[in-house]
Structures are given as C-alpha cells and as structure tokens.
Design a protein around this motif. Sequence first.
Motif, PDB file in Angstrom:
ATOM      1  N   UNK A  62      -0.098   5.769   2.755  1.00  0.00           N
ATOM      2  CA  UNK A  62       0.953   5.648   1.845  1.00  0.00           C
ATOM      3  C   UNK A  62       1.474   4.265   1.727  1.00  0.00           C
ATOM      4  N   UNK A  63       1.333   3.547   0.655  1.00  0.00           N
ATOM      5  CA  UNK A  63       1.629   2.378   0.396  1.00  0.00           C
ATOM      6  C   UNK A  63       3.312   2.117   0.297  1.00  0.00           C
ATOM      7  N   UNK A  64       3.919   0.860   0.572  1.00  0.00           N
ATOM      8  CA  UNK A  64       5.332   1.124   0.510  1.00  0.00           C
ATOM      9  C   UNK A  64       5.864   1.539  -0.962  1.00  0.00           C
ATOM     10  N   UNK A  65       6.987   2.105  -1.041  1.00  0.00           N
ATOM     11  CA  UNK A  65       7.404   2.561  -2.188  1.00  0.00           C
ATOM     12  C   UNK A  65       6.647   3.584  -2.903  1.00  0.00           C
ATOM     13  N   UNK A  66       5.700   4.263  -2.157  1.00  0.00           N
ATOM     14  CA  UNK A  66       4.705   5.136  -2.732  1.00  0.00           C
ATOM     15  C   UNK A  66       5.248   6.733  -2.115  1.00  0.00           C
ATOM     16  N   UNK A  67       4.307   7.655  -2.623  1.00  0.00           N
ATOM     17  CA  UNK A  67       4.482   8.805  -1.814  1.00  0.00           C
ATOM     18  C   UNK A  67       3.372   9.968  -2.164  1.00  0.00           C
ATOM     19  N   UNK A  68       3.755  11.235  -2.004  1.00  0.00           N
ATOM     20  CA  UNK A  68       2.818  12.210  -2.221  1.00  0.00           C
ATOM     21  C   UNK A  68       3.230  12.883  -3.449  1.00  0.00           C
ATOM     22  N   UNK A  69       3.139  14.109  -3.705  1.00  0.00           N
ATOM     23  CA  UNK A  69       3.578  14.833  -4.885  1.00  0.00           C
ATOM     24  C   UNK A  69       5.228  15.131  -4.753  1.00  0.00           C
ATOM     25  N   UNK A 123       2.408  -0.259   5.144  1.00  0.00           N
ATOM     26  CA  UNK A 123       1.553   0.856   4.782  1.00  0.00           C
ATOM     27  C   UNK A 123       1.798   1.940   5.812  1.00  0.00           C
ATOM     28  N   UNK A 124       1.821   3.001   5.649  1.00  0.00           N
ATOM     29  CA  UNK A 124       2.091   4.155   6.617  1.00  0.00           C
ATOM     30  C   UNK A 124       0.874   4.970   6.550  1.00  0.00           C
ATOM     31  N   UNK A 125       0.322   5.360   7.755  1.00  0.00           N
ATOM     32  CA  UNK A 125      -0.820   6.223   8.017  1.00  0.00           C
ATOM     33  C   UNK A 125      -0.618   7.363   8.762  1.00  0.00           C
TER      34      UNK A 125
END
Length: 476
Positions: A369-376, A428-430
């Motif tokens: 998940x990139x910075x300032x992004x997310x899933x549904x 980025x989160x993994x």
Amino acid sequence: MTLGVIDEGSDKGLDLYPREATLGLQLMQSLPELQQKKAQKTAQIHEPDTPGWNVVDQRHLGGTGKDNAIIPNEGLVASELTPEHQELLIALVATFHELLPPAPLDHYLQLVRKHLSETYFTWTGAFGDHDPFYLRIQSPVVLVELDHHTGVYLTNQTPGKYHLHTIVRQPNGGDYGQELIRKWKQSHPRIPAPQRMEYVRRFDENATFDTGFPKYRAQILSFLESAVILASHIGEGGCGPGWHYHHSDQMYYLVRGTMKVRLHDREHFVPTHSLVFIPAGLPHYNWNEGPGGETHLEMIIPAPHRMEQIAYMIDKPEDVPVEWQTSKKAYVRTVSREKLSELLPGFKILPMADPSTGSSNAMIMYAEVAPNAGGPRTHIHEFDQYYFVLEGELTIEVALQKHILTRDMFVVLPAGVPHRQYNRSNVTEKHVVINTPPPEAGRYWDYGLTVATTGENHYGNLNAAREVDDDAFLAG
C-alpha cells in the motif's frame, strides 16, 4: 594409541568419546557371548530402507514428536546380569543424567535399581573398538538411547563414531513432567477466565512456548474454525518435527531468515518473503541451517478440531496412509515485485496461493500500500480474513475502532466484521493477506456498507438471571 584418546601434544590424555559411548561399549564387550546375542538386535547399523528408519532420528525411537512414546521391550533383561554387570549398567544410566545434582541423581538411580527386573538393554551394530553402534536402556523409569549417525548436516554417508546423538526420556508421563502436571491440575482445578475478542495481535516473544523440537518456539496468533495461525521461530541449527503430514493444508510465509524444507522427495531452500505450500497428506519436514534464526508465519487451513492432533508422525514418506496420499503439488514461491498488479490506485497485490495452485481452502496474497493509498472503503466479507504487517504502517478501522499497525502485527477479521485499511505514512506498507475459505465463484468478495452510531445505546442487566422467579437458583 587408545581409540579416541589424544596421545600427544597439550591435550594428551583427553578422551574424545563421551562416557556414554565408552561405558556402553565396555558393557557389551564384557558380556558373555550368549548375553551378547540376546542384547544384539542386528549387527547391521546402517539400514535406511528398513521400517523404523528416520532420516533425522535414524535409530532413535524417542526422537522428535515422540513424547512419552510406548516402545516395546527387547534385548537383554538386566536381572539376568551379574551384580558387576548390573553396576556397570547403572553407571551407564548415570552418565546420561550426570547433569543432575548429586541428591536427585542418587534418588533417580535408586528408582532405576528397583526396576532392574523390568530393565532391558538393546544393542544394534557390531561391538569392536572401531564399530559404530546404537544402544538403548529402557524400563518403567528410564529411556536412554545412543546412536552413531550418518550425516544430516555433516557429510558422512555411513554412521561414524565421531557423529553421535543421545536421547534421555522419562517414560510413563515423565517427559516434561506431564504426569506431575496432570496430577497437580487434578488436585488444583482452575476455571479459565473468558477472553475478549482482540482483532489486533502482535508477535510477542513472551507469549511463545517451547514446542519440544530443537530451538523451535511458537506463538498461537489465531485459532478460528477457518485456520490455525502461528508465529514460529527456529534458531540456527534448530528444526521442526521429523517426517510428518497433516489432514489440512499447511503454509509457511518466511518473514525473516532462511529455511530448508523437504517436500516429499525434493529439498528446497526458502529465502525471506517466500511462501511454502504443503497440501494435506504430503510428507515433509523443515530445519534452519542459518546463518541466524528464522521467523515464519505458519498456517494450518482449515483448522483441525481442537480435540484432534495437528501433525501425524511417520518414519518415511511411504508411510502416509493410502487414503491421505495426495497428487497435489507442493511448491515454494518467492515474492517478485515485478509481478505485482495494481488492484486500486496505490494498492498492489501478488497472488501466492489459491484454488488454481491447489490451495482449495485459502487464498494467500502479498500486498503493498503506497503512501496515502488504501484498499476498498468500509466493507465485509463472507469469509475470514487475516493481515500480517511485514513493513511500514497500516491503519485499519474495524467497526468503530481504529488501530495503527506496524511490523509484526497481526489482524483477525472474522466473516461479517466491517473494516477498511489504508496507509497514512510516508513510506510504502507491505503485508500478507489470508482469505479462508476462498470466495465462492460468482459471489462478491467485498460487500460495501456504511457503519455509523445512531445514539440508541443500551445497557444490560448483569443480575437478570438471579432475578428470574423460579426455584432453580434457590435449590442450588
């Protein structure tokens, strides 16, 4: 030169062989020929194709996964020995227990003496000065074994006298004090307190337990109907159980370090950020050659019943019962960032296992998940879902709770629990995603919804059961 004794230099006189081997050979060589024949099971020490042989334990019968094993008596009974040979046998038992303080050792040897009529001495191999061998002494209070091994981590192809393993067990519930624990629990009943559901758990070294296998500790992260998930830690030179199989699929995700795993007839090297898929019924075992320790997420999917055993030990791959033998393929898959696909802006995934690869009970994915992004946005599933954070920071909203997860944190999301996840950090989160059972074909994976409080909040009555107007409570 005396065999095994250095005869020159600064270490002159040092005996390289442990006293267990020296006294054992002395006892066998000094017995009358008739008693030697009674004790000796076979003169062949290396028989890897015979029943009972195990590549890790070899001749040992009390090895990995054999706590309080029931082993048939065989060999020479100690009550037939001369008093001199009985004393030599007692001295041999003492060498296996010489780390005990004097008083406990003396008490233990008195117990051994009381059971000499039920004590058996067994020998495998020849008994010349240069011959490798296996010996076992067992009774209701003692089980000791000594075996000269072939190479597992060493390179010798046949048993060598320089490669020696010993085992000490306490039969009849004595291993790890199980019988003492049983008796204590029987006299000290304790009702466990109920535990609240915690959606977020963390790897915690203080919560690990010793599995009984060398340098292998584990922590149960979740035990729902869909899966048993553990955090497993194996130190350098440690290992899991020997040959075994499961009635459920098993998967490892290697978080740190490296692993070796034997999947039926193939050995694999497993680097960090790799998934190992092991279908139900496939014989396998794993170990850690290092350097350093390794940590992996371990999954048994679906979860066996809590009253059933998880692993079924065998001596060789061919011992898997016919009804559990499988044609499914085991494999090792390493994360390749070049193969990531972007599911949503800034949210990328890499499928690691699903029904198309034989994993009919679970889907495993690697996600970033990139910075300032997310899933549904907020949604629910018809299946259970789990996240394990590998790197970075992930914010997850579970119903009306918000949690910030960092490395080595684990999330349990039972089916029907509203949630969403996103990354508000600048890196980025993994994480690893586990969905079990897999979604049914033709049905939505995510059901979007809105969760909000209405202000219609209520308290319950903790005294309601006592206030029921009947005689049940008073009669008690």
